[in-house]
Design a protein around this motif. Structure first.
Motif, PDB file in Angstrom:
ATOM      1  N   SER A  16      11.413  55.960 -23.328  1.00  0.00           N
ATOM      2  CA  SER A  16      11.659  54.705 -22.606  1.00  0.00           C
ATOM      3  C   SER A  16      10.759  53.637 -23.187  1.00  0.00           C
ATOM      4  N   VAL A  17      11.239  52.405 -23.202  1.00  0.00           N
ATOM      5  CA  VAL A  17      10.392  51.330 -23.715  1.00  0.00           C
ATOM      6  C   VAL A  17      10.462  50.163 -22.741  1.00  0.00           C
ATOM      7  N   SER A  18       9.294  49.567 -22.454  1.00  0.00           N
ATOM      8  CA  SER A  18       9.261  48.372 -21.614  1.00  0.00           C
ATOM      9  C   SER A  18       8.217  47.428 -22.195  1.00  0.00           C
ATOM     10  N   ALA A  19       8.271  46.137 -21.772  1.00  0.00           N
ATOM     11  CA  ALA A  19       7.316  45.169 -22.313  1.00  0.00           C
ATOM     12  C   ALA A  19       6.438  44.662 -21.187  1.00  0.00           C
ATOM     13  N   ARG A  20       5.126  44.762 -21.374  1.00  0.00           N
ATOM     14  CA  ARG A  20       4.225  44.204 -20.363  1.00  0.00           C
ATOM     15  C   ARG A  20       4.180  42.691 -20.487  1.00  0.00           C
ATOM     16  N   ARG A  21       4.390  42.193 -21.692  1.00  0.00           N
ATOM     17  CA  ARG A  21       4.461  40.726 -21.886  1.00  0.00           C
ATOM     18  C   ARG A  21       5.662  40.497 -22.771  1.00  0.00           C
ATOM     19  N   THR A  22       6.705  39.906 -22.248  1.00  0.00           N
ATOM     20  CA  THR A  22       7.936  39.728 -23.015  1.00  0.00           C
ATOM     21  C   THR A  22       8.006  38.402 -23.730  1.00  0.00           C
ATOM     22  N   SER A  23       7.120  37.425 -23.337  1.00  0.00           N
ATOM     23  CA  SER A  23       7.187  36.106 -23.961  1.00  0.00           C
ATOM     24  C   SER A  23       5.811  35.743 -24.461  1.00  0.00           C
ATOM     25  N   ALA A  24       5.748  35.241 -25.678  1.00  0.00           N
ATOM     26  CA  ALA A  24       4.458  34.851 -26.250  1.00  0.00           C
ATOM     27  C   ALA A  24       4.687  33.730 -27.236  1.00  0.00           C
ATOM     28  N   PRO A  25       3.679  32.834 -27.365  1.00  0.00           N
ATOM     29  CA  PRO A  25       3.883  31.711 -28.292  1.00  0.00           C
ATOM     30  C   PRO A  25       3.882  32.207 -29.742  1.00  0.00           C
ATOM     31  N   ALA A  26       4.609  31.467 -30.583  1.00  0.00           N
ATOM     32  CA  ALA A  26       4.724  31.855 -31.985  1.00  0.00           C
ATOM     33  C   ALA A  26       3.415  31.707 -32.744  1.00  0.00           C
ATOM     34  N   SER A  27       2.449  31.020 -32.143  1.00  0.00           N
ATOM     35  CA  SER A  27       1.164  30.869 -32.834  1.00  0.00           C
ATOM     36  C   SER A  27       0.437  32.203 -32.947  1.00  0.00           C
ATOM     37  N   GLY A  28       0.791  33.193 -32.146  1.00  0.00           N
ATOM     38  CA  GLY A  28       0.140  34.494 -32.217  1.00  0.00           C
ATOM     39  C   GLY A  28      -1.053  34.606 -31.314  1.00  0.00           C
ATOM     40  N   ARG A  29      -1.331  33.596 -30.567  1.00  0.00           N
ATOM     41  CA  ARG A  29      -2.524  33.617 -29.740  1.00  0.00           C
ATOM     42  C   ARG A  29      -2.417  34.688 -28.664  1.00  0.00           C
ATOM     43  N   ASP A  30      -1.328  34.757 -27.998  1.00  0.00           N
ATOM     44  CA  ASP A  30      -1.126  35.768 -26.959  1.00  0.00           C
ATOM     45  C   ASP A  30      -0.034  36.703 -27.438  1.00  0.00           C
ATOM     46  N   PRO A  31      -0.361  37.981 -27.811  1.00  0.00           N
ATOM     47  CA  PRO A  31       0.638  38.853 -28.442  1.00  0.00           C
ATOM     48  C   PRO A  31       1.646  39.429 -27.459  1.00  0.00           C
ATOM     49  N   TRP A  32       2.751  39.907 -28.044  1.00  0.00           N
ATOM     50  CA  TRP A  32       3.674  40.723 -27.269  1.00  0.00           C
ATOM     51  C   TRP A  32       3.006  42.049 -26.931  1.00  0.00           C
ATOM     52  N   GLN A  33       3.392  42.663 -25.834  1.00  0.00           N
ATOM     53  CA  GLN A  33       2.878  43.982 -25.455  1.00  0.00           C
ATOM     54  C   GLN A  33       4.041  44.889 -25.106  1.00  0.00           C
ATOM     55  N   LEU A  34       4.129  45.985 -25.842  1.00  0.00           N
ATOM     56  CA  LEU A  34       5.212  46.945 -25.619  1.00  0.00           C
ATOM     57  C   LEU A  34       4.631  48.248 -25.122  1.00  0.00           C
ATOM     58  N   ASP A  35       5.352  48.916 -24.241  1.00  0.00           N
ATOM     59  CA  ASP A  35       4.894  50.212 -23.729  1.00  0.00           C
ATOM     60  C   ASP A  35       6.029  51.222 -23.932  1.00  0.00           C
ATOM     61  N   VAL A  36       5.840  52.166 -24.875  1.00  0.00           N
ATOM     62  CA  VAL A  36       6.806  53.242 -25.067  1.00  0.00           C
ATOM     63  C   VAL A  36       6.309  54.436 -24.261  1.00  0.00           C
ATOM     64  N   SER A  37       7.114  54.948 -23.385  1.00  0.00           N
ATOM     65  CA  SER A  37       6.628  56.017 -22.513  1.00  0.00           C
ATOM     66  C   SER A  37       7.719  57.075 -22.341  1.00  0.00           C
ATOM     67  N   ASN A  38       7.356  58.081 -21.584  1.00  0.00           N
ATOM     68  CA  ASN A  38       8.326  59.123 -21.223  1.00  0.00           C
ATOM     69  C   ASN A  38       8.852  59.864 -22.456  1.00  0.00           C
ATOM     70  N   LEU A  39       7.966  60.064 -23.450  1.00  0.00           N
ATOM     71  CA  LEU A  39       8.368  60.795 -24.668  1.00  0.00           C
ATOM     72  C   LEU A  39       8.323  62.292 -24.359  1.00  0.00           C
ATOM     73  N   LYS A  40       9.508  62.927 -24.267  1.00  0.00           N
ATOM     74  CA  LYS A  40       9.570  64.340 -23.880  1.00  0.00           C
ATOM     75  C   LYS A  40      10.606  65.064 -24.714  1.00  0.00           C
ATOM     76  N   ASP A  41      10.445  66.405 -24.803  1.00  0.00           N
ATOM     77  CA  ASP A  41      11.435  67.185 -25.535  1.00  0.00           C
ATOM     78  C   ASP A  41      12.615  67.516 -24.636  1.00  0.00           C
ATOM     79  N   ARG A  42      13.503  68.344 -25.197  1.00  0.00           N
ATOM     80  CA  ARG A  42      14.743  68.646 -24.478  1.00  0.00           C
ATOM     81  C   ARG A  42      14.476  69.385 -23.174  1.00  0.00           C
ATOM     82  N   LEU A  43      13.363  70.089 -23.122  1.00  0.00           N
ATOM     83  CA  LEU A  43      13.058  70.865 -21.927  1.00  0.00           C
ATOM     84  C   LEU A  43      12.156  70.112 -20.965  1.00  0.00           C
ATOM     85  N   GLY A  44      11.868  68.863 -21.267  1.00  0.00           N
ATOM     86  CA  GLY A  44      11.046  68.040 -20.386  1.00  0.00           C
ATOM     87  C   GLY A  44       9.561  68.156 -20.652  1.00  0.00           C
TER      88      GLY A  44
END
Lengths: 421, 527
Positions: free
Chosen positions: A236-264
């Protein structure tokens, strides 16, 4: 006469010495020759003795006994040859009075053929030794040391239970395995072709598989297999910060979680997760991809927003798993309604600059300065930086055909003809 | 003290010093000799290994048991095979030399205990193994353990001086477990399941006695390339002409000699000889292992491979019978009869199975023990017919068909102390052929041509003058005899003419003696 006698007296001692030497050498040679060619003492003939072959735990004894009513003379050479897989094992001895015996510490299980020779009498036979009971410690071989619960073949146990003489015992082997969820598995294995083997069950949970073996009263140390998660089957992927200025001052933040195999099962720490742009329904293309190791089934990623303001989509992938898409926005880095520029001698005065909110931009905000010729050709590009919303830019030496300057900041462009004061 | 006494004393001291030096030096010499002998034994063992390693085809894999937990990859199978075979090489070296330091590289656990026990107890043992057939039972999923059954032939014996004591030939079945330790496959466990001699299937040849009795043949050496040279400088046209000549002599059988080691194109050359024999309605008796005198057990695998290689040729209808070795009894002083009987007996049984032909060993006089493995026996005689008759009668006591495989008479006129003429040869042939007819024994004459060129046995000059035909191809009187002519005993003048070659040297010597005697008398008279 005296001279002749004197000559004779000089010769005689030398001759005597030579003769003595020659005699000594002859005697020595004669003794040596006699010892080499001494005829072998002829053995008296004797009836074939009886042979008894007695294998025991530590070897085998060949005992020759005189036949009834007969004598077995002493000093008769005897030899015994065992035909072993390592080649012929030969033992020689001489008989004592009345009998002879040879002991050979050969203890290998299986068929052994022998030939024996005592004097002129020959014997041939065989015996089959059975292996003994297995002794501690048993030494199970478990391969591999770590397996995945999904996708990998199960580990296998191979065991050669041995008796005290290093013979592989024929005793059945009992295998007990305990899985991480505490369920137990027991199997009895028979020994065939000198080994016992079995695949081991891995179950569905990760952790340590413990294995114990026994054969009769013999035991071995515990063997362990690390049961690892399989490759990622969900993410699963979600963003803690979805909007940020192009200047790079405040970065995007992504959270990839729930990484599991077929058996959970949570995937292994360090599993690589690739995050990249998604082309689907694209507003603006983003040439971006990054790979990060997971920790605890998660990946947290921060990076500057795209330099071009716009909407972007990203996806996370690991193994066979692919997450849904997340939308990210890169906003205009600096909102400046006005960019005042004037010339004062050899200095360009830029600012004061205020954002739309009426605040000074950050110190160090870059300002692009470009010089152009009459035909629009760029003769020089430069960058300077705001301090307290202003810049005092000293004009550099410029080619004579330079006619204008452009100043750019936050989407605003101001032009200035250089001919004007 | 007089001068004489002093001299005597000096000499006595010298003698005593010499004796002391000898007594001290002998042990050192013995030690050096022992080391040299040990080194020589190890070198001999290494020589055996060099030849072993060159063998091909001594191991094969039969189909694997079904249901393996893991398929044995080709590279892994090669590595297992290599480790297993090299282990046997190391074992053979250790058994002969007593140096078992290399065994742990190939054996572990119970197998190593056995190998070390055997090689510590046994010295100068010969052990040869061949025709390994492996069946894989198990290959571990982690690729570190294999279990297979090996069926192979082996021969063993103890090298006691020249004698081979307690020899044994058998087929063994053994279960083996090998493990992959530190990058190498080693044998860890083994167990013998079966070990027994296999009685060869003894073919019967009911018509053999009659076939042998009808043999009128010749031992063949090409004039341009006699003996081993025939196989490296083979001239098919020359052979064809010679075989035609043999046929014109009313002969029906030719004996040829096949060298060992086998020359590169030997199967093709033998085929060409058999083709020529077929064209001229001749039968061939090939004599194998020509030039081989070692009779080592380590040579058995290569010799057996050679027999298998020649199987298509030996089984052809042009082959009347197979002679395994020429005059092996001459090798007995060097190799010993125990070794000869064991090796040749084993090879005779194999040759019969491979070729389907009657087998013999071309001895000068038959050996009762060896004859148990043979289908007929041979006699080689260059002696007077009376002695030949005695040899034939002695051979008959073995109750096997007998063949006079070699007989001959040289025609070297200047051979001292026994010069012969061609008439002598013809008379010898007449007597021998008559004797053979009475004894109902076939014969092969030695040889077809006189051989002025090339190497001959022992480089003896008489060997060049034993032909039925002269070097230029013309027939001697003996050739007339074998085509049905008749020769009589040489007359007195013919016997005297043998010494004709001495007349000239005798005259010269007489002249010299006369001159010297005359001169001496004159000298003495003057004095």
């Amino acid at each position: 006469m005296k001279r002749v006698r004197a000559r004779a007296s000089r010769i005689r001692p030398r001759r005597a010495v030579f003769l003595l030497l020659a005699l000594l050498l002859l005697v020595a040679a004669g003794l040596a020759w006699r010892s080499r060619h001494a005829p072998a003492a002829a053995l008296p003939s004797f009836a074939a003795p009886t042979l008894k072959v007695t294998p025991d735990a530590t070897g085998v004894t060949f005992r020759f006994s005189a036949a009834a009513g007969n004598r077995l003379p002493a000093g008769v050479p005897l030899r015994v040859v065992l035909s072993t897989p390592a080649g012929p094992l030969l033992r020689q001895a001489l008989s004592g009075s009345g009998g002879a015996s040879v002991r050979i510490p050969y203890v290998r299980a299986g068929l052994t053929v022998y030939d024996a020779l005592i004097g002129p009498h020959s014997y041939h036979g065989q015996w089959r030794r059975l292996p003994g009971s297995a002794v501690t410690p048993l030494q199970p071989k478990v391969g591999a040391r770590a397996v995945r619960v999904v996708g990998d073949p199960p580990p296998a146990l191979v065991l050669h239970p041995q008796d005290a003489q290093q013979n592989v015992s024929d005793q059945p082997v009992t295998v007990r395995a305990r899985q991480p969820d505490s369920s137990e598995w027991t199997r009895q294995l028979s020994v065939k072709h000198l080994l016992a083997w079995s695949f081991l069950p891995v179950g569905t949970r990760t952790g340590t598989l413990e294995v114990a073996v026994s054969a009769g009263q013999a035991y071995g140390e515990r063997a362990e297999v690390d049961l690892l998660p399989g490759p990622a089957a969900q993410a699963s992927v979600s963003a803690r910060r979805t909007s940020a200025p192009a200047s790079g001052r405040d970065p995007w933040q992504l959270d990839v979680s729930n990484l599991k195999d077929r058996l959970g099962n949570r995937i292994l720490d360090g599993t690589s997760v690739a995050i990249g742009s998604s082309e689907a329904g694209l507003i603006s293309p983003l040439n971006f991809s990054v790979t990060r190791p997971s920790a605890g089934g998660n990946v947290l990623l921060e990076w500057p927003a795209a330099p071009q303001p716009g909407q972007y989509r990203l996806t996370a992938r690991s193994g066979g798993a692919s997450s849904s898409t997340v939308n990210l926005t890169s906003t205009t880095p600096l909102d400046v309604p006005e960019l005042p520029v004037r010339r004062s001698g050899t200095t360009l005065l830029i600012g004061p600059v205020l954002t739309a909110l009426g605040a000074l931009p950050d110190d160090g905000t870059p300002v692009a300065v470009r010089f152009l010729a009459a035909d629009g050709r760029v003769v020089r590009d430069d960058t300077t930086f705001l301090t307290a919303g202003q810049v005092r830019y000293t004009l550099p030496a410029l080619p004579p055909d330079t006619v204008s300057a452009e100043v750019r900041l936050g989407g605003q462009v101001s032009r200035l003809r250089l001919g004007e004061p | 003290m007089t001068l004489t006494r002093i001299k005597q004393l000096c000499w006595l001291l010298i003698v005593l010093g010499f004796i002391a030096a000898v007594l001290m030096g002998l042990p050192l010499l013995g030690n050096a000799f022992s080391r040299a002998e040990s080194t020589q034994i190890q070198n001999s063992a290494l020589n055996l290994l060099t030849e072993r390693h060159a063998e091909k085809g001594s191991l094969m894999w039969l189909p694997d048991d079904p249901g393996q937990p893991r398929v044995l990859e080709d590279f892994a199978r090669d590595a297992v095979t290599s480790g297993y075979r090299r282990g046997y090489e190391e074992l053979a070296y250790a058994l002969y030399s007593g140096d078992h330091s290399g065994l742990p590289s190939y054996y572990q656990e119970g197998a190593l205990s056995d190998a070390q026990l055997v090689t510590a107890q046994t010295r100068l043992a010969e052990f040869a193994d061949w025709d390994h057939r492996l069946t894989l039972h198990f290959y571990a999923p982690d690729g570190a353990t294999v279990s297979f059954t090996d069926q192979y032939w082996y021969a063993q014996g103890e090298d006691e001086g020249k004698r081979l004591t307690i020899p044994r030939l058998a087929r063994r079945t053994v279960d083996v477990v090998m493990a992959f330790d530190d990058g190498n496959w080693r044998v860890h466990h083994w167990r013998v399941l079966a070990d027994a001699p296999v009685a060869p299937v003894r073919l019967r040849f009911p018509a053999l006695a009659g076939q042998l009795a009808r043999i009128r043949g010749v031992n063949y050496e090409a004039r341009s390339a006699p003996f081993a040279a025939l196989w490296t400088k083979f001239d098919a046209d020359e052979v064809d002409r010679d075989f035609a000549q043999i046929r014109r002599l009313s002969l029906n059988t030719v004996r040829v000699f096949v060298p060992y080691p086998l020359p590169k194109d030997a199967p093709d050359t033998l085929n060409a000889l058999l083709d020529a024999a077929a064209r001229h309605e001749l039968k061939i008796i090939p004599t194998l292992l020509d030039g081989y005198t070692a009779y080592r057990l380590a040579d058995l695998p290569r010799i057996l491979t050679m027999l298998d290689t020649l199987q298509p040729q030996l089984s052809r209808p042009e082959v009347l019978a197979v002679d395994l070795k020429n005059e092996a009894d001459l090798d007995a002083p060097k190799a010993d009869w125990t070794r000869l009987r064991f090796v040749l007996g084993l090879l005779a049984d194999h040759t019969r199975t491979v070729s389907g032909k009657a087998v013999t060993v071309g001895l000068i006089a038959p050996d009762p023990a060896l004859s148990q493995h043979l289908d007929f026996v041979t006699v080689h005689s260059y002696a007077a017919p009376g002695q030949t008759a005695a040899m034939l009668q002695s051979a008959r006591t073995l109750r096997l068909p007998v063949l006079l495989e070699e007989f001959g008479y040289h025609t070297q006129t200047n051979k001292l102390p026994d010069p012969h003429t061609e008439a002598d040869q013809a008379w010898h042939y007449q007597q021998t052929i008559d004797l053979s007819a009475r004894e109902r024994v076939g014969w092969l004459a030695w040889t077809l041509f006189d051989l002025p060129n090339g190497a001959v046995p022992g480089n003896r000059s008489v060997e060049r003058h034993l032909g039925l035909l002269r070097a230029d191809g013309t027939a001697k009187p003996a050739a007339v005899v074998i085509t049905g002519g008749h020769a009589s005993a040489p007359s007195g003048s013919e016997r005297l003419s043998r010494w004709r070659f001495l007349w000239r040297p005798a005259l010269v010597l007489l002249l010299i003696v006369v001159v010297l005697t005359t001169w001496w008398r004159r000298y003495r008279n003057r004095a």
